[in-house]
Design a protein around this motif. Structure first.
Motif, PDB file in Angstrom:
ATOM      1  N   GLY A 126       8.581  10.167  -3.794  1.00 13.71           N
ATOM      2  CA  GLY A 126       9.687  10.691  -3.100  1.00 13.71           C
ATOM      3  C   GLY A 126      11.014  10.995  -3.960  1.00 13.71           C
ATOM      4  O   GLY A 126      11.062  10.426  -5.289  1.00 13.71           O
ATOM      5  N   PRO A 127      11.941  11.829  -3.555  1.00 12.64           N
ATOM      6  CA  PRO A 127      12.993  12.247  -4.269  1.00 12.64           C
ATOM      7  C   PRO A 127      14.123  10.893  -4.726  1.00 12.64           C
ATOM      8  O   PRO A 127      13.980   9.972  -3.742  1.00 12.64           O
ATOM      9  CB  PRO A 127      13.505  13.218  -3.765  1.00 12.64           C
ATOM     10  CG  PRO A 127      13.116  13.070  -2.153  1.00 12.64           C
ATOM     11  CD  PRO A 127      11.731  12.412  -2.247  1.00 12.64           C
ATOM     12  N   GLU A 128      14.676  11.081  -5.672  1.00 17.17           N
ATOM     13  CA  GLU A 128      15.686  10.201  -5.915  1.00 17.17           C
ATOM     14  C   GLU A 128      15.291   8.702  -5.762  1.00 17.17           C
ATOM     15  O   GLU A 128      14.345   8.405  -6.345  1.00 17.17           O
ATOM     16  CB  GLU A 128      17.104  10.578  -5.259  1.00 17.17           C
ATOM     17  CG  GLU A 128      17.552  11.571  -5.403  1.00 17.17           C
ATOM     18  CD  GLU A 128      18.648  12.282  -4.397  1.00 17.17           C
ATOM     19  OE1 GLU A 128      18.828  11.500  -3.283  1.00 17.17           O
ATOM     20  OE2 GLU A 128      19.480  13.120  -4.688  1.00 17.17           O
ATOM     21  N   ASN A 129      16.081   7.855  -5.122  1.00 12.91           N
ATOM     22  CA  ASN A 129      15.680   6.369  -4.942  1.00 12.91           C
ATOM     23  C   ASN A 129      15.126   6.018  -3.639  1.00 12.91           C
ATOM     24  O   ASN A 129      15.550   5.194  -3.086  1.00 12.91           O
ATOM     25  CB  ASN A 129      16.673   5.707  -5.234  1.00 12.91           C
ATOM     26  CG  ASN A 129      16.519   4.259  -6.191  1.00 12.91           C
ATOM     27  OD1 ASN A 129      15.466   4.209  -6.625  1.00 12.91           O
ATOM     28  ND2 ASN A 129      17.279   3.417  -5.952  1.00 12.91           N
ATOM     29  N   SER A 130      14.227   7.120  -2.955  1.00 12.30           N
ATOM     30  CA  SER A 130      13.892   6.770  -1.579  1.00 12.30           C
ATOM     31  C   SER A 130      13.004   5.602  -1.420  1.00 12.30           C
ATOM     32  O   SER A 130      12.615   5.059  -0.264  1.00 12.30           O
ATOM     33  CB  SER A 130      13.300   8.151  -0.892  1.00 12.30           C
ATOM     34  OG  SER A 130      12.052   8.515  -1.617  1.00 12.30           O
ATOM     35  N   GLY A 131      12.085   5.237  -2.530  1.00 12.20           N
ATOM     36  CA  GLY A 131      11.138   4.445  -2.241  1.00 12.20           C
ATOM     37  C   GLY A 131       9.660   4.926  -1.667  1.00 12.20           C
ATOM     38  O   GLY A 131       8.936   4.153  -1.405  1.00 12.20           O
ATOM     39  N   LYS A 132       9.831   6.185  -1.351  1.00 11.65           N
ATOM     40  CA  LYS A 132       8.639   6.678  -0.688  1.00 11.65           C
ATOM     41  C   LYS A 132       7.391   7.020  -1.614  1.00 11.65           C
ATOM     42  O   LYS A 132       7.464   7.459  -2.687  1.00 11.65           O
ATOM     43  CB  LYS A 132       8.888   8.094  -0.256  1.00 11.65           C
ATOM     44  CG  LYS A 132      10.052   7.959   0.966  1.00 11.65           C
ATOM     45  CD  LYS A 132       9.594   7.301   2.272  1.00 11.65           C
ATOM     46  CE  LYS A 132      10.412   7.562   3.448  1.00 11.65           C
ATOM     47  NZ  LYS A 132      11.931   7.266   3.224  1.00 11.65           N
ATOM     48  N   VAL A 133       6.067   6.914  -1.277  1.00 16.44           N
ATOM     49  CA  VAL A 133       4.857   7.217  -2.032  1.00 16.44           C
ATOM     50  C   VAL A 133       4.045   7.663  -0.951  1.00 16.44           C
ATOM     51  O   VAL A 133       3.799   6.942   0.192  1.00 16.44           O
ATOM     52  CB  VAL A 133       4.183   5.700  -2.549  1.00 16.44           C
ATOM     53  CG1 VAL A 133       3.203   6.054  -3.473  1.00 16.44           C
ATOM     54  CG2 VAL A 133       5.518   5.254  -3.565  1.00 16.44           C
ATOM     55  N   ILE A 148      -4.010  10.391   4.320  1.00 16.81           N
ATOM     56  CA  ILE A 148      -3.011  10.030   3.418  1.00 16.81           C
ATOM     57  C   ILE A 148      -2.460   8.628   3.623  1.00 16.81           C
ATOM     58  O   ILE A 148      -2.939   7.999   4.741  1.00 16.81           O
ATOM     59  CB  ILE A 148      -1.842  10.735   3.394  1.00 16.81           C
ATOM     60  CG1 ILE A 148      -1.064  10.894   4.511  1.00 16.81           C
ATOM     61  CG2 ILE A 148      -2.125  12.443   2.765  1.00 16.81           C
ATOM     62  CD1 ILE A 148       0.377  11.605   4.563  1.00 16.81           C
ATOM     63  N   PHE A 149      -2.144   7.762   2.874  1.00 12.52           N
ATOM     64  CA  PHE A 149      -1.442   6.354   2.883  1.00 12.52           C
ATOM     65  C   PHE A 149       0.005   6.663   2.360  1.00 12.52           C
ATOM     66  O   PHE A 149       0.295   7.097   1.339  1.00 12.52           O
ATOM     67  CB  PHE A 149      -2.159   5.592   1.742  1.00 12.52           C
ATOM     68  CG  PHE A 149      -3.639   5.541   2.113  1.00 12.52           C
ATOM     69  CD1 PHE A 149      -4.101   4.243   3.086  1.00 12.52           C
ATOM     70  CD2 PHE A 149      -4.625   6.303   1.667  1.00 12.52           C
ATOM     71  CE1 PHE A 149      -5.420   4.074   3.400  1.00 12.52           C
ATOM     72  CE2 PHE A 149      -6.038   5.902   2.127  1.00 12.52           C
ATOM     73  CZ  PHE A 149      -6.416   4.805   2.864  1.00 12.52           C
ATOM     74  N   ARG A 150       0.669   6.200   3.312  1.00 16.45           N
ATOM     75  CA  ARG A 150       2.361   6.275   3.035  1.00 16.45           C
ATOM     76  C   ARG A 150       2.749   5.094   2.807  1.00 16.45           C
ATOM     77  O   ARG A 150       2.529   3.862   3.325  1.00 16.45           O
ATOM     78  CB  ARG A 150       2.896   7.017   4.224  1.00 16.45           C
ATOM     79  CG  ARG A 150       2.381   8.452   4.631  1.00 16.45           C
ATOM     80  CD  ARG A 150       2.761   8.883   5.665  1.00 16.45           C
ATOM     81  NE  ARG A 150       2.736   8.344   7.005  1.00 16.45           N
ATOM     82  CZ  ARG A 150       3.387   7.621   7.854  1.00 16.45           C
ATOM     83  NH1 ARG A 150       4.621   7.768   7.496  1.00 16.45           N
ATOM     84  NH2 ARG A 150       3.067   6.794   8.955  1.00 16.45           N
ATOM     85  N   SER A 151       3.825   5.095   1.803  1.00 19.45           N
ATOM     86  CA  SER A 151       4.659   3.920   1.774  1.00 19.45           C
ATOM     87  C   SER A 151       6.264   4.038   1.613  1.00 19.45           C
ATOM     88  O   SER A 151       6.394   5.012   1.013  1.00 19.45           O
ATOM     89  CB  SER A 151       4.336   2.865   0.380  1.00 19.45           C
ATOM     90  OG  SER A 151       5.103   1.943   0.192  1.00 19.45           O
ATOM     91  N   SER A 152       7.001   3.271   2.308  1.00 16.95           N
ATOM     92  CA  SER A 152       8.324   3.487   2.530  1.00 16.95           C
ATOM     93  C   SER A 152       9.058   2.358   1.655  1.00 16.95           C
ATOM     94  O   SER A 152      10.340   2.358   1.531  1.00 16.95           O
ATOM     95  CB  SER A 152       8.888   3.565   3.843  1.00 16.95           C
ATOM     96  OG  SER A 152       8.320   4.817   4.406  1.00 16.95           O
ATOM     97  N   ASP A 153       8.432   1.463   1.225  1.00 20.23           N
ATOM     98  CA  ASP A 153       8.822   0.256   0.565  1.00 20.23           C
ATOM     99  C   ASP A 153       8.529   0.023  -0.643  1.00 20.23           C
ATOM    100  O   ASP A 153       8.154  -1.000  -1.132  1.00 20.23           O
ATOM    101  CB  ASP A 153       8.412  -0.968   1.429  1.00 20.23           C
ATOM    102  CG  ASP A 153       7.117  -1.177   1.587  1.00 20.23           C
ATOM    103  OD1 ASP A 153       6.315  -0.407   0.954  1.00 20.23           O
ATOM    104  OD2 ASP A 153       6.798  -2.244   2.308  1.00 20.23           O
TER     105      ASP A 153
END
Length: 781
Positions: A126-133, A148-153
């Motif tokens: 993800g953009p900037e420092n969002s921590g998204k993958v 898909i596999f999503r991560s926000s951390d």
């Protein structure tokens, strides 16, 4: 600026005394280009204790790395192994995560349910420092949708999510809002998500190419008959509300792209297969045709770079020459003037050495193809206003390419040398926060040599150079330029040693990080050049097995002291003559930077910010480019009128109206901030006559699900009939019998470089797309 001999000697003495405070641990040696560096007795920190080895116990053939966030130290490593068997491909993926810059990893494959990940999509961060993958799974085409596999951390946990479609390309993040995603399916359906991929909404049924624009704008091309192969018959559309309303911007589109504030469109003309470049600065509401002299249907254009101020455009010369001319635009991207002739740009591979030096404003390096067939490097310090050879490094001898052993210059190896399989492991490197620092492979002579190159360093933005390392190396900039690391490029032997410098490449230390050499594959450090950790990646090749291995070295334990105010000095950029009142003036203003002393043994730290003080200068001829129809001879600031345009009115199309340009040959460089001094006469007179346009006037499209298309079709047909009648009259009056300059192009390609904030910027990846001789499909992307 060259330092006086006494001052230079004093600086070296101070540096030598400072190095006496160093204690080199076992396995560390010190060298310099001109001899041995001082060896001390009190080196703070032991590199051996802070070298971390990690072995990946799997048989994967490839590894993909991705840094998550800024300054987080989080690194994901995806290893993949795939083999075909009886027509079926079997594979395995393993996912590893490190939260300490790669010092050790945890196997988190269970969080992706041991699913095989599509390596061509990579790891979408993800953009900037969002921590998204986002990871895209390899799912059978017989299933109703992908996964898909999503991560926000920062990749700690992943949520599996089924998609209502099979993705064709990697999912696209919004540039600032990581919750907003775009995806294109294998059936060319455009999908949008506002909740980081948890749910999806269909925007359009058939889309060929899609791009995020500024704010919430989405641009895409489509075809009414559902064929992306019908190039030149596409429609360019825009939505500002995620598909609720859609506006047609242009028809007869071949391809389109975004660069800075400019929207470019490759548009088919009414003359066979010819295509014309159109430019918009208001996101497609109004268009202008780019005015480029000396262009025919067999040539191609290449957008080298673009920002809010200007566009650099390469125009291929007639025939299969391998070179062309660089033109620089005005601040509207419409009128262009010649910047560099015989600019190297191969027709077969699409390679160019055009490089933006991000460590100093206004500096670019590229190569020209000389009349004798040799390739030579040139540099500009004023955004293409003037190009010149690179200065010969002091104490360097000219190689066998030099006709005069006392007069030669430095030549830089870049993309062209790499494409020719020369022994050049990587292109030139610069970073915006490492002011003035450039690292590059090069040779000293009359032209680029096929002999083994050496590594050269400039600490003043390319004005002067010195040989830092003998032979080819991989290199990286750390701690905002306070630390440089390098690994020798070897072909037939393993690697067990890394070199590092704490004085911008003047003195180097060698450290043996392993007793068992590895097959080296690359250096990995966190993007942004602020980290002090670097990982050496490779694999161990044994008789019965192979395995991946990484060695991460923490240099924070080497430079433990934070820099104080006394460790910095004031440095005037672009300085060449301290007695000149305009010394340091470039693009209309001077800049003084706060830079680290080479003798200081300290660290800038992750929070370091470039400190600069600008001052406006008086205008000189150097603040002007040659205007449309004029050019500069080599090493001259005088603009000369092109012979084939002498005595003709210079007419061009602007905002749909024909205008006449009155000029004495000069126009201010876009972005130049000078004031007073030399002034030039330049006026544009509106003669209020309509120009020819190949574009459909913009129209709003309501949601297709709720509105009948019959009124729109009737309106379009009526409008086209009127347009045809008016067009015939205008063509007869202003094109067939006049001096209206309409220039065509066939192929458009762009080479993109990473840029500083105030330099040429683009919204596309750094990776250069594949070149096609007969297509500009990827050339505006």
């Amino acid at each position: 600026m060259k330092a006086p001999p006494l001052l230079a000697a004093w600086t070296l003495l101070v540096a030598a005394l400072a190095l006496l405070a160093l204690r080199l641990p076992s396995g560390v040696t010190a060298t310099a280009g001109g001899g041995a560096c001082q060896r001390g007795t009190n080196f703070q920190g032991d590199l051996i204790k802070h070298t971390h080895e990690y072995r990946f116990v799997d048989l994967s053939g490839t590894v993909t790395l991705a840094w998550v966030g800024d300054g987080t130290g989080v690194l994901l490593a995806l290893t993949t192994f795939r083999v075909p068997f009886l027509g079926i491909k079997f594979g395995q993926s393993r996912l590893y995560r490190s939260d300490n810059y790669g010092k050790n990893f945890s196997d988190i494959t269970k969080y992706i349910n041991n699913t095989f990940i599509r390596t061509e999509f990579g790891i979408a961060i993800g953009p900037e420092n969002s921590g998204k993958v986002i990871l895209t799974a390899d799912v059978s085409g017989k299933s109703s949708g992908g996964r898909i596999f999503r991560s926000s951390d920062l990749g700690k946990n992943f949520i599996p999510t089924n998609l209502p479609f099979h993705p064709l390309l990697q999912i696209l993040y919004h540039s600032t809002d990581s919750e907003h995603l775009l995806a294109l399916s294998i059936y060319n359906v455009l999908w949008f998500s506002s909740d980081f991929g948890e749910s999806w909404k269909k925007i359009h049924d058939f889309v060929c190419l899609v791009k995020w624009g500024p704010n919430n704008t989405i641009f895409f091309t489509t075809h009414l008959n559902g064929s992306c192969t019908a190039r030149g018959l596409l429609e360019l559309r825009r939505t500002d509300d995620f598909g609720s309303t859609i506006k047609i911007l242009a028809s007869k589109i071949y391809s389109f792209g975004l660069g800075g504030c400019f929207l470019f469109a490759s548009v088919m003309t009414n003359k066979g297969s010819l295509r014309a470049l159109h430019v918009s600065k208001d996101m497609g509401d109004t268009w202008n045709m780019a005015q480029l002299p000396h262009v025919n249907a067999e040539q191609f254009y290449s957008i080298l770079a673009a920002n809010d101020d200007m566009v650099f455009m390469h125009v291929d010369d007639p025939g299969d020459t391998g070179f062309g001319t660089i033109y620089a635009s005005d601040d509207r991207g419409i009128v262009y003037s010649k910047s560099l002739e015989r600019h190297l740009y191969t027709t077969t591979g699409g390679e160019t050495d055009f490089t933006n030096i991000t460590s100093l404003r206004g500096v670019y390096v590229s190569s020209v193809l000389a009349k004798d067939g040799s390739v030579q490097s040139v540099i500009t310090f004023d955004r293409g206003g003037e190009w010149q050879p690179l200065r010969k490094p002091e104490d360097s001898d000219c190689d066998s390419t030099a006709k005069n052993k006392d007069e030669c210059s430095l030549h830089i190896h870049a993309s062209y040398s790499i494409s020719q399989k020369l022994n050049v492991p990587m292109p030139p490197l610069s970073e915006p926060n490492a002011v003035g620092l450039i690292i590059a492979h090069g040779s000293v002579g009359d032209a680029i040599s096929v002999l083994v190159p050496d590594v050269y360093v400039s600490d003043d933005g390319g004005y002067s150079w010195f040989k830092a390392l003998k032979g080819p190396h991989y290199y990286a900039i750390l701690d905002s330029g306070g630390l440089i690391v390098a690994v020798e490029h070897t072909v037939y032997k393993g690697v067990d040693e890394i070199k590092f410098s704490i004085d911008e490449g003047q003195c180097w230390y060698s450290y043996q990080f392993t007793k068992q050499p590895i097959v080296f594959t690359g250096l990995a450090s966190e993007p942004g050049a602020k980290s002090m950790n670097v990982s050496i990646w490779g694999y161990v090749d044994l008789i019965i097995t192979q395995y991946w291995v990484s060695f991460t070295i923490d240099f924070e334990e080497l430079l433990t002291r934070d820099c104080s105010d006394d460790d910095y000095i004031q440095w005037l950029a672009h300085s060449s003559n301290v007695n000149d009142p305009n010394d340091g003036c470039m693009l209309g203003y001077k800049e003084k930077f706060r830079r680290l002393r080479k003798s200081s043994i300290c660290r800038n730290g992750h929070d370091y910010v470039v400190n600069k003080q600008p001052n406006v200068c008086l205008c000189t001829l150097g603040d002007y480019l040659c205007d449309f129809g004029y050019y500069r001879k080599e090493n001259s600031l005088e603009c000369i009128e092109q012979s084939d345009l002498r005595g003709h009115d210079l007419e061009f199309c602007l905002q749909g109206k024909k205008e006449i340009l009155k000029t004495n040959g000069y126009r201010k460089i876009p972005g130049d901030q000078c004031s007073g001094g030399v002034k030039v006469d330049r006026t544009v007179k509106d003669i209020s006559k309509k120009c020819v346009s190949n574009l459909i006037e913009p129209m709003e499209l309501l949601d297709a699900h709720s509105t009948s298309s019959l009124p729109i079709i009737v309106t379009v047909i009526a409008f086209l009939l009127i347009l045809i009648i008016v067009g015939v009259v205008v063509i007869k009056k202003y094109v067939c019998g006049g001096r209206f300059l309409v220039h065509r192009y066939s192929v458009l390609q762009r080479q993109v470089e990473a840029t500083a904030d105030d330099e040429l910027d683009t919204s596309v990846p750094v990776n250069k797309p594949e070149f096609h001789d007969d297509s500009d499909e990827d050339l505006l992307e």
